[in-house]
Design a protein around this motif. Structure first.
Motif, PDB file in Angstrom:
ATOM      1  N   PRO A   1    -111.249 -17.081 116.899  1.00  0.00           N
ATOM      2  CA  PRO A   1    -112.570 -16.634 117.372  1.00  0.00           C
ATOM      3  C   PRO A   1    -112.751 -15.117 117.326  1.00  0.00           C
ATOM      4  CG  PRO A   1    -111.247 -17.480 119.190  1.00  0.00           C
ATOM      5  CD  PRO A   1    -110.550 -17.866 117.946  1.00  0.00           C
TER       6      PRO A   1
ATOM      7  N   GLN B   1    -113.185 -14.082 113.674  1.00  0.00           N
ATOM      8  CA  GLN B   1    -114.532 -14.418 113.202  1.00  0.00           C
ATOM      9  C   GLN B   1    -115.558 -13.404 113.680  1.00  0.00           C
ATOM     10  OE1 GLN B   1    -114.750 -18.563 114.616  1.00  0.00           O
ATOM     11  NE2 GLN B   1    -115.093 -19.178 112.491  1.00  0.00           N
ATOM     12  N   ARG B   2    -115.455 -13.029 114.952  1.00  0.00           N
ATOM     13  CA  ARG B   2    -116.393 -12.037 115.492  1.00  0.00           C
ATOM     14  C   ARG B   2    -116.264 -10.708 114.742  1.00  0.00           C
ATOM     15  NH1 ARG B   2    -115.445  -8.189 119.085  1.00  0.00           N
ATOM     16  NH2 ARG B   2    -113.562  -9.181 119.933  1.00  0.00           N
TER      17      ARG B   2
END
Length: 271
Positions: free
Chosen positions: A242, A245-246
């Motif tokens: 996560p 991805q950010r």
């Protein structure tokens, strides 16, 4: 590197100066070997909070005016706080020792520390709370609270063992002995030792280099390391996808790709 030394009030102060994306945070009470007072602790927390809150700031550099980093607490001034448990830092600020004290914020952005001369008690704990420490080769370190019937509560009992192993931590915590920069390096309390007078220049070099990297990636990387230490490997690994991805969807990630293709240094904005 020269930093103008403003004349401090008798109780000392923390002097801040911005250079580029770096916040220079100076401990300023040299007439008392930078002995800590309540006003200094409050102002230090305010400086650390400013570092995290101002988008243009990317790295902190903790240093000291005068010949010494700090001789520790000004005990006659601080004794009442130790007896009563009264807090010297208002809640809601970033707590400079950064070990997760209830009611205080944790620092997100990196901190480099330059230490010199005498670096006792709270000085060691503040440098252990930083991320990278450059020490002058003339440093004198001591975690001497046991000599005054005090327990170190600024992080030394947590971080000395983490950095140096239990035996080395107990050696210095339980004897309150004085040790030098070579021993601090052996114990991983500091990362570099340089000739006295060059510690601030080297710390600045490191801080400036960090400030040129992608700010979001620097913060994410730092926090992931701390999560692994404090909560374990699984907790840190759970953030990999996560967080990546950010970061990959940020403007700075696109700039990173462009700079790679164009074979030039990246110009990051923090967005």
């Amino acid at each position: 590197m020269h930093i103008e030394n403003p004349s401090p009030p008798p109780e000392g102060c923390i002097h801040c100066e911005v250079r580029g994306h770096v916040l220079l945070i100076g401990i300023n009470r040299p007439a008392k070997r930078n002995g800590w007072t309540p006003a200094m602790f409050r102002q230090l927390a305010e400086a650390y909070t400013r570092l995290d809150d101002e988008p243009g700031l990317r790295v902190g550099l903790l240093h000291a005016f005068g010949s010494h980093f700090t001789a520790g607490l000004d005990l006659p001034v601080m004794a009442e706080f130790l007896r009563t448990g009264q807090k010297v830092i208002p809640q809601g600020l970033v707590e400079p020792h950064d070990y997760g004290l209830t009611g205080y914020r944790r620092r997100a952005k990196p901190m480099v520390a330059a230490v010199k001369g005498i670096c006792f008690t709270v000085g060691i704990e503040l440098m252990l709370g930083a991320d990278i420490v450059v020490a002058a080769d003339d440093c004198r370190f001591a975690q001497m609270e046991v000599q005054r019937c005090i327990m170190p509560t600024g992080g030394a009992t947590l971080r000395m063992a983490e950095r140096a192993g239990v035996g080395n931590a107990m050696l210095h915590l339980l004897t309150g002995d004085e040790f030098d920069s070579a021993e601090a390096l052996r114990c991983n309390f500091v990362q570099k030792v340089v000739p006295a007078g060059r510690e601030l220049d080297e710390a600045w070099r490191i801080a400036e280099r960090i400030s040129l990297q992608a700010p979001q990636a620097v913060v994410a990387t730092r926090l992931n390391v701390l999560k692994a230490i404090e909560l374990g490997q699984a907790a840190a690994v759970a953030d990999f996808i996560p967080v990546q991805q950010r970061l990959a969807n940020s403007e700075d990630a696109a700039e990173g790709v462009r700079s790679f293709i164009e074979k030039r240094p990246a110009r990051f904005t923090g967005k």
